[in-house]
Design an enzyme around this catalytic site. Structure first.
Site, short mmCIF file in Angstrom:
data_model
loop_
_atom_site.label_atom_id
_atom_site.label_comp_id
_atom_site.label_asym_id
_atom_site.label_seq_id
_atom_site.Cartn_x
_atom_site.Cartn_y
_atom_site.Cartn_z
N ASP A 200 -90.97 -47.44 15.47
CA ASP A 200 -90.97 -46.31 14.52
C ASP A 200 -91.91 -45.23 15.05
O ASP A 200 -93.02 -45.52 15.50
CB ASP A 200 -91.42 -46.81 13.14
CG ASP A 200 -91.32 -45.72 12.08
OD1 ASP A 200 -90.46 -45.87 11.18
OD2 ASP A 200 -92.09 -44.74 12.13
N ILE A 201 -91.44 -44.00 15.02
CA ILE A 201 -92.25 -42.88 15.52
C ILE A 201 -93.41 -42.63 14.55
O ILE A 201 -93.21 -42.62 13.34
CB ILE A 201 -91.41 -41.60 15.68
CG1 ILE A 201 -90.17 -41.90 16.55
CG2 ILE A 201 -92.24 -40.48 16.29
CD1 ILE A 201 -89.20 -40.75 16.67
N ASN A 208 -91.38 -32.44 12.00
CA ASN A 208 -90.42 -31.68 11.19
C ASN A 208 -91.12 -30.58 10.39
O ASN A 208 -90.68 -29.44 10.36
CB ASN A 208 -89.69 -32.60 10.22
CG ASN A 208 -88.60 -33.41 10.90
OD1 ASN A 208 -88.06 -33.00 11.93
ND2 ASN A 208 -88.30 -34.57 10.35
N ASP A 217 -85.46 -33.37 15.98
CA ASP A 217 -84.28 -33.98 16.62
C ASP A 217 -84.50 -34.16 18.12
O ASP A 217 -84.12 -35.19 18.69
CB ASP A 217 -83.05 -33.09 16.40
CG ASP A 217 -82.47 -33.24 14.99
OD1 ASP A 217 -83.01 -34.07 14.23
OD2 ASP A 217 -81.51 -32.53 14.68
N GLU A 243 -85.75 -42.61 11.88
CA GLU A 243 -86.48 -42.53 13.15
C GLU A 243 -86.99 -43.91 13.54
O GLU A 243 -88.01 -44.06 14.18
CB GLU A 243 -87.62 -41.52 13.08
CG GLU A 243 -88.30 -41.39 11.74
CD GLU A 243 -89.47 -42.35 11.56
OE1 GLU A 243 -89.29 -43.31 10.79
OE2 GLU A 243 -90.54 -42.13 12.15
P1 GH3 Z 1 -95.37 -43.08 9.98
O1 GH3 Z 1 -96.32 -42.99 11.09
O2 GH3 Z 1 -95.92 -43.81 8.82
O3 GH3 Z 1 -94.07 -43.65 10.39
O4 GH3 Z 1 -95.11 -41.60 9.49
P2 GH3 Z 1 -93.76 -40.81 9.49
O5 GH3 Z 1 -94.03 -39.42 9.11
O6 GH3 Z 1 -93.06 -41.02 10.76
O7 GH3 Z 1 -92.96 -41.65 8.42
P3 GH3 Z 1 -91.94 -41.34 7.32
O8 GH3 Z 1 -91.03 -42.50 7.18
O9 GH3 Z 1 -92.65 -40.90 6.07
O10 GH3 Z 1 -91.10 -40.10 7.84
C1 GH3 Z 1 -90.01 -40.24 8.67
C2 GH3 Z 1 -89.38 -38.89 8.76
O11 GH3 Z 1 -88.36 -38.87 9.71
C3 GH3 Z 1 -88.75 -38.45 7.47
C4 GH3 Z 1 -87.43 -37.81 7.88
O12 GH3 Z 1 -87.32 -36.50 7.43
C5 GH3 Z 1 -87.51 -37.82 9.38
N1 GH3 Z 1 -86.21 -38.05 10.00
C6 GH3 Z 1 -85.39 -39.10 9.86
N2 GH3 Z 1 -84.28 -38.93 10.60
C7 GH3 Z 1 -84.39 -37.75 11.23
C8 GH3 Z 1 -83.56 -37.03 12.14
O13 GH3 Z 1 -82.48 -37.44 12.53
N3 GH3 Z 1 -84.02 -35.84 12.61
C9 GH3 Z 1 -85.23 -35.34 12.20
N4 GH3 Z 1 -85.60 -34.18 12.70
N5 GH3 Z 1 -86.01 -36.00 11.34
C10 GH3 Z 1 -85.62 -37.18 10.86
MG MG Z 2 -89.82 -44.64 9.39
MG MG Z 3 -92.40 -42.91 11.38
#
Ligand code: GH3
Ligand code: MG
Ligand code: MG
Ligand code: MG
Length: 323
Positions: A200-201, A208, A217, A243
């Protein structure tokens, strides 16, 4: 309605044009060591395409590692080399298996022609050849090839769309769900070792929020691509959720799985992500949770353990690998 009797030549011509009547993108290879013959045949075929290559023996193909013709005309008189053997060798190679093979025979070559047709050669002609006959035969074969290539491309595209994620090009969740069942079944039957990485990122939302969704993206795509390069082709890399990327490692010890996960983590950490609107590149990290499959365990519980390990990695500071 099928009109057989009343079809005019003009209509026949028109339907041929619909199929394909421009062959300038077709690549034709002559394997022939007779200069007069190759000159004559090339001359006739130059009506169709300028992409005609001549080699005196099949081994010369090795000099052009990136060259894949659409159609090959193999002469029956190659001295040392056996034209049938060349045909079979080309057909059975992954690179050349879809090409069209034409045998150029002599009047007295009937037994070879029969054998060749049995071996799957597409067509033949006898030399000397009538110009119009040769053109007609080659056109027909090139049309067929064109049609088959299109069909195959459509099929590949359809398969690709149904199993791959559109944004990142890695496998999609549906494919992962199907595949993990097979791998776990194998692990249960053969007691082979299977490990799951849940990646997980870290703080992805920040990308974003700060640089926009498109920048997000690009980061996601770049990370997926980097992971593809790190793992073996037999490892299944899939977009599990937004992600979150899963990697299913088959036939691997837990120690090796941890090592490779750690390498992946470091690799991502080292990437300079270029963001369009930004002068300076940015840095991102990933957290990875690992689980090793336990024989008899339900799939849900296996995934859940990787998930819990990921959660622990996040809780204890991110940018780390946790078992
Ligand atoms: P953490 O270190 O706890 O993982 O923090 P985080 O911000 O990565 O975690 P969180 O799950 O709160 O946020 C994940 C975000 O990823 C939320 C969502 O908007 C974004 N996301 C998910 N899929 C995509 C995508 O295909 N493209 C983009 N640009 N953003 C995405
Ligand atoms: Mg996540
Ligand atoms: Mg994340
Ligand atoms: Mg002869």
């Amino acid at each position: 309605e099928l009109k057989l009797r009343n079809t005019t030549n003009a209509e026949l011509g028109a339907s041929a044009i619909e199929m394909k009547d421009n062959f300038s993108d077709s690549k034709i290879l002559l394997i022939n060591n007779d200069v007069v013959q190759t000159k004559n045949i090339s001359n006739i075929l130059s009506k169709l395409t300028t992409q005609i290559k001549v080699i005196a023996n099949a081994n010369e193909l090795n000099d052009y590692p990136h060259y894949i013709p659409d159609l090959v005309i193999i002469s029956c008189e190659l001295g040392e080399e056996d034209p049938l053997r060349i045909s079979v060798t080309l057909r059975s190679s992954a690179k050349f298996r879809d090409i069209t093979l034409i045998l150029q025979a002599d009047e007295e070559d009937t037994p070879i022609v029969l054998k060749a047709l049995e071996l799957g050669i597409n067509d033949y002609f006898t030399y000397p050849v009538d110009k119009n006959e040769l053109l007609a035969r080659i056109k027909t074969q090139l049309r067929k090839k064109h049609y088959q290539d299109n069909l195959r491309n459509d099929l590949e595209l359809t398969i690709n769309l149904s199993i791959k994620d559109g944004l990142t090009g890695i496998f999609n969740r549906h494919y992962f769900d199907t595949h993990i069942k097979q791998i776990v079944k194998k692990a249960n039957d053969k007691k082979s070792s299977v490990c799951l990485l849940m990646c997980d990122i870290d703080n992805f939302k920040h990308v974003n929020d700060t640089y926009g969704h498109q920048a997000g993206d690009i980061v996601l795509k770049t990370i997926a691509n980097a992971l593809k390069n790190i793992f073996r082709v037999t490892d299944l890399i899939a977009r599990y959720g937004g992600e979150e990327i899963t990697v299913l490692l088959d036939d691997i010890t837990i120690k090796d799985a941890i090592d490779i996960a750690e390498r992946a983590r470091k690799e991502i950490e080292s990437i300079d992500f270029k963001i369009k609107s930004q002068q300076n590149s940015i840095k991102k990290t990933i957290s990875i949770g690992i689980a090793e499959y336990r024989v008899g365990e339900p799939i849900n519980s296996f995934i859940d353990r990787a998930d819990k390990a990921l959660y622990k990695a996040k809780e204890t500071g991110r940018n780390k690998v946790v078992l």
